[in-house]
Motif scaffolding. Structure first.
Motif, PDB file in Angstrom:
ATOM      1  N   SER A 164      -6.170  -7.339   2.259  1.00  0.00           N
ATOM      2  CA  SER A 164      -6.735  -7.655   0.948  1.00  0.00           C
ATOM      3  C   SER A 164      -7.589  -6.542   0.372  1.00  0.00           C
ATOM      4  N   SER A 165      -7.972  -5.559   1.200  1.00  0.00           N
ATOM      5  CA  SER A 165      -8.729  -4.405   0.708  1.00  0.00           C
ATOM      6  C   SER A 165      -7.995  -3.097   0.968  1.00  0.00           C
ATOM      7  N   ALA A 166      -6.780  -3.173   1.472  1.00  0.00           N
ATOM      8  CA  ALA A 166      -6.034  -1.954   1.804  1.00  0.00           C
ATOM      9  C   ALA A 166      -5.610  -1.216   0.541  1.00  0.00           C
ATOM     10  N   GLY A 167      -5.713   0.101   0.591  1.00  0.00           N
ATOM     11  CA  GLY A 167      -5.215   0.917  -0.504  1.00  0.00           C
ATOM     12  C   GLY A 167      -3.756   1.283  -0.305  1.00  0.00           C
ATOM     13  N   LEU A 168      -3.292   1.220   0.957  1.00  0.00           N
ATOM     14  CA  LEU A 168      -1.907   1.544   1.283  1.00  0.00           C
ATOM     15  C   LEU A 168      -1.418   0.609   2.381  1.00  0.00           C
TER      16      LEU A 168
ATOM     17  N   VAL B  73      14.513  -8.346   5.063  1.00  0.00           N
ATOM     18  CA  VAL B  73      13.708  -7.765   4.001  1.00  0.00           C
ATOM     19  C   VAL B  73      12.237  -7.939   4.384  1.00  0.00           C
ATOM     20  N   PRO B  74      11.422  -6.870   4.368  1.00  0.00           N
ATOM     21  CA  PRO B  74       9.999  -7.012   4.697  1.00  0.00           C
ATOM     22  C   PRO B  74       9.341  -8.079   3.831  1.00  0.00           C
ATOM     23  N   GLU B  75       8.421  -8.842   4.422  1.00  0.00           N
ATOM     24  CA  GLU B  75       7.947 -10.045   3.747  1.00  0.00           C
ATOM     25  C   GLU B  75       7.246  -9.774   2.415  1.00  0.00           C
ATOM     26  N   LEU B  76       6.577  -8.638   2.272  1.00  0.00           N
ATOM     27  CA  LEU B  76       5.883  -8.372   1.019  1.00  0.00           C
ATOM     28  C   LEU B  76       6.840  -8.047  -0.123  1.00  0.00           C
ATOM     29  N   LEU B  77       8.154  -7.989   0.166  1.00  0.00           N
ATOM     30  CA  LEU B  77       9.171  -7.775  -0.857  1.00  0.00           C
ATOM     31  C   LEU B  77      10.053  -9.012  -1.059  1.00  0.00           C
ATOM     32  N   ARG B  78       9.800 -10.075  -0.342  1.00  0.00           N
ATOM     33  CA  ARG B  78      10.678 -11.240  -0.387  1.00  0.00           C
ATOM     34  C   ARG B  78      10.441 -12.098  -1.627  1.00  0.00           C
TER      35      ARG B  78
ATOM     36  N   ARG C 188      -1.783 -10.445  -5.335  1.00  0.00           N
ATOM     37  CA  ARG C 188      -3.056  -9.747  -5.222  1.00  0.00           C
ATOM     38  C   ARG C 188      -2.857  -8.263  -4.899  1.00  0.00           C
ATOM     39  N   LEU C 189      -1.870  -7.957  -4.073  1.00  0.00           N
ATOM     40  CA  LEU C 189      -1.594  -6.563  -3.735  1.00  0.00           C
ATOM     41  C   LEU C 189      -1.213  -5.790  -5.005  1.00  0.00           C
ATOM     42  N   GLU C 190      -0.345  -6.392  -5.811  1.00  0.00           N
ATOM     43  CA  GLU C 190       0.090  -5.730  -7.047  1.00  0.00           C
ATOM     44  C   GLU C 190      -1.040  -5.663  -8.064  1.00  0.00           C
ATOM     45  N   GLU C 191      -1.830  -6.711  -8.141  1.00  0.00           N
ATOM     46  CA  GLU C 191      -2.941  -6.763  -9.095  1.00  0.00           C
ATOM     47  C   GLU C 191      -3.962  -5.673  -8.805  1.00  0.00           C
ATOM     48  N   ARG C 192      -4.193  -5.376  -7.534  1.00  0.00           N
ATOM     49  CA  ARG C 192      -5.154  -4.340  -7.163  1.00  0.00           C
ATOM     50  C   ARG C 192      -4.585  -2.936  -7.322  1.00  0.00           C
ATOM     51  N   GLY C 193      -3.276  -2.837  -7.515  1.00  0.00           N
ATOM     52  CA  GLY C 193      -2.662  -1.521  -7.616  1.00  0.00           C
ATOM     53  C   GLY C 193      -2.555  -0.823  -6.277  1.00  0.00           C
TER      54      GLY C 193
ATOM     55  N   HIS D  87       3.476   1.887  -7.879  1.00  0.00           N
ATOM     56  CA  HIS D  87       2.816   1.690  -6.584  1.00  0.00           C
ATOM     57  C   HIS D  87       3.741   1.140  -5.500  1.00  0.00           C
ATOM     58  N   LEU D  88       5.056   1.104  -5.754  1.00  0.00           N
ATOM     59  CA  LEU D  88       5.983   0.547  -4.773  1.00  0.00           C
ATOM     60  C   LEU D  88       7.068   1.566  -4.448  1.00  0.00           C
ATOM     61  N   THR D  89       7.240   1.816  -3.148  1.00  0.00           N
ATOM     62  CA  THR D  89       8.282   2.724  -2.662  1.00  0.00           C
ATOM     63  C   THR D  89       9.140   1.961  -1.663  1.00  0.00           C
ATOM     64  N   VAL D  90      10.452   1.970  -1.878  1.00  0.00           N
ATOM     65  CA  VAL D  90      11.376   1.287  -0.969  1.00  0.00           C
ATOM     66  C   VAL D  90      12.451   2.273  -0.533  1.00  0.00           C
ATOM     67  N   GLN D  91      12.671   2.351   0.777  1.00  0.00           N
ATOM     68  CA  GLN D  91      13.751   3.167   1.335  1.00  0.00           C
ATOM     69  C   GLN D  91      14.623   2.303   2.239  1.00  0.00           C
ATOM     70  N   THR D  92      15.919   2.544   2.181  1.00  0.00           N
ATOM     71  CA  THR D  92      16.876   1.774   2.971  1.00  0.00           C
ATOM     72  C   THR D  92      17.661   2.705   3.886  1.00  0.00           C
ATOM     73  N   VAL D  93      17.727   2.350   5.165  1.00  0.00           N
ATOM     74  CA  VAL D  93      18.481   3.127   6.145  1.00  0.00           C
ATOM     75  C   VAL D  93      19.939   2.676   6.088  1.00  0.00           C
ATOM     76  N   PRO D  94      20.887   3.572   5.813  1.00  0.00           N
ATOM     77  CA  PRO D  94      22.298   3.172   5.703  1.00  0.00           C
ATOM     78  C   PRO D  94      22.846   2.557   6.993  1.00  0.00           C
ATOM     79  N   LEU D  95      23.896   1.765   6.837  1.00  0.00           N
ATOM     80  CA  LEU D  95      24.509   1.118   7.995  1.00  0.00           C
ATOM     81  C   LEU D  95      25.039   2.132   9.006  1.00  0.00           C
TER      82      LEU D  95
END
Length: 282
Positions: free
Chosen positions: A107-111, A120-125, A159-164, A201-209
């Motif tokens: 809740s206070s993390a900058g990254l 899919v990681p939970e913060l993107l679900r 909240r993560l998005e609201e804080r930037g 503020h969002l970076t997503v990378q996908t590892v190919p099959l």
């Protein structure tokens, strides 16, 4: 008195400052406990933010450490807010015990950096993907409790998005082939990921099959949390099957996970690379 829902970052910072002040003054934990007329375990719990910050005890410790008023007064003034429960307090019924500590730091993390080996990681679900997944992960839960878990994740995301705060996620393309819910649920989830390239503020990378093994291959779901406060070191959180997690604060171990993430991200296609099953542009 233990914090009712895990300590806030403000609480952790003040607790860490008390430890730093004791060490700077050359006062042993036993000597500090004598000043409180308590057991050394009491001082240890105070410094680890495992108990509420009692104003009388904090004042006694500051006096014992010879802290001048200019430094002690702000600490005393901050006790009230540090002892307040975090926003997640009302969600305790929907949380695993370890999540209280993790969400308190998150809740206070900058990254926040995250990896999941199969999903899919939970913060993107999306809520629908989350609800479908929770029906499998928490079969003993009542529908009402599962819904509370879904709502809690949505609140964390909001909240993560609201804080930037910056979120950097790495996932295998296999996660987009793992069927969670029906076709509509998966289509919505893939669309959410496709839109991620346009979200700040969002970076997503996908590892190919067909990618070779990388530095994160074989590791369980991982979070690395960075709080922009010197008193709070980075944390690594590894989820363990059975609703448990290993929360790591050893700087050397956390650094190893960061290096692994760096290596895996460097080997993956760069952010913005079209994802498998991207929704075609109209």
């Amino acid at each position: 008195m233990r914090p009712r829902s895990g300590p806030t970052v403000e609480h952790r910072v003040l607790a860490a400052r008390l430890r730093i002040l004791r060490e700077r003054a050359g006062v042993s934990m036993r000597a500090a406990a004598l000043a409180l007329d308590a057991h050394p375990a009491t001082v240890r719990r105070i410094e680890r933010a495992e108990t509420g910050l009692d104003a009388r005890q904090v004042r006694v410790l500051l006096d014992r450490y010879g802290v001048p008023a200019a430094e002690a007064d702000p600490i005393m003034a901050g006790l009230g807010s540090a002892n307040l429960p975090g926003w997640w307090h009302e969600w305790r019924d929907a949380m695993e015990p370890w999540q209280q500590e993790v969400i308190g730091i998150e809740s206070s993390a900058g990254l926040v950096r995250t990896w999941h080996p199969a999903l899919v990681p939970e913060l993107l679900r999306t809520p629908a993907y989350t609800a479908a997944l929770y029906r499998t992960l928490y079969p003993a839960d009542t529908p009402a409790r599962r819904e509370r878990r879904v709502e809690l994740l949505g609140e964390r995301q909001r909240r993560l998005e609201e804080r930037g705060a910056a979120l950097w996620a790495l996932l295998p393309a296999a996660a987009l082939h793992t069927r969670v819910g029906g076709d509509r649920v998966m289509a919505e989830q893939r669309e959410r990921l496709a839109e991620s390239a346009h979200r700040p503020h969002l970076t997503v990378q996908t590892v190919p099959l067909d990618a070779p093994p990388h530095a994160m291959t074989g590791l369980p779901p991982l979070y690395v949390l960075r709080v922009p406060t010197p008193e709070i070191g980075d944390r690594a959180v590894l989820e363990i099957p059975g609703g448990r997690a290993d929360i790591v604060d050893d700087p050397a171990v956390v650094m190893d996970y960061r290096i692994r993430l760096d290596g895996a991200c460097a080997a993956a296609p760069p952010p913005g690379t079209p994802l498998p099953y991207d929704t075609p542009a109209p």
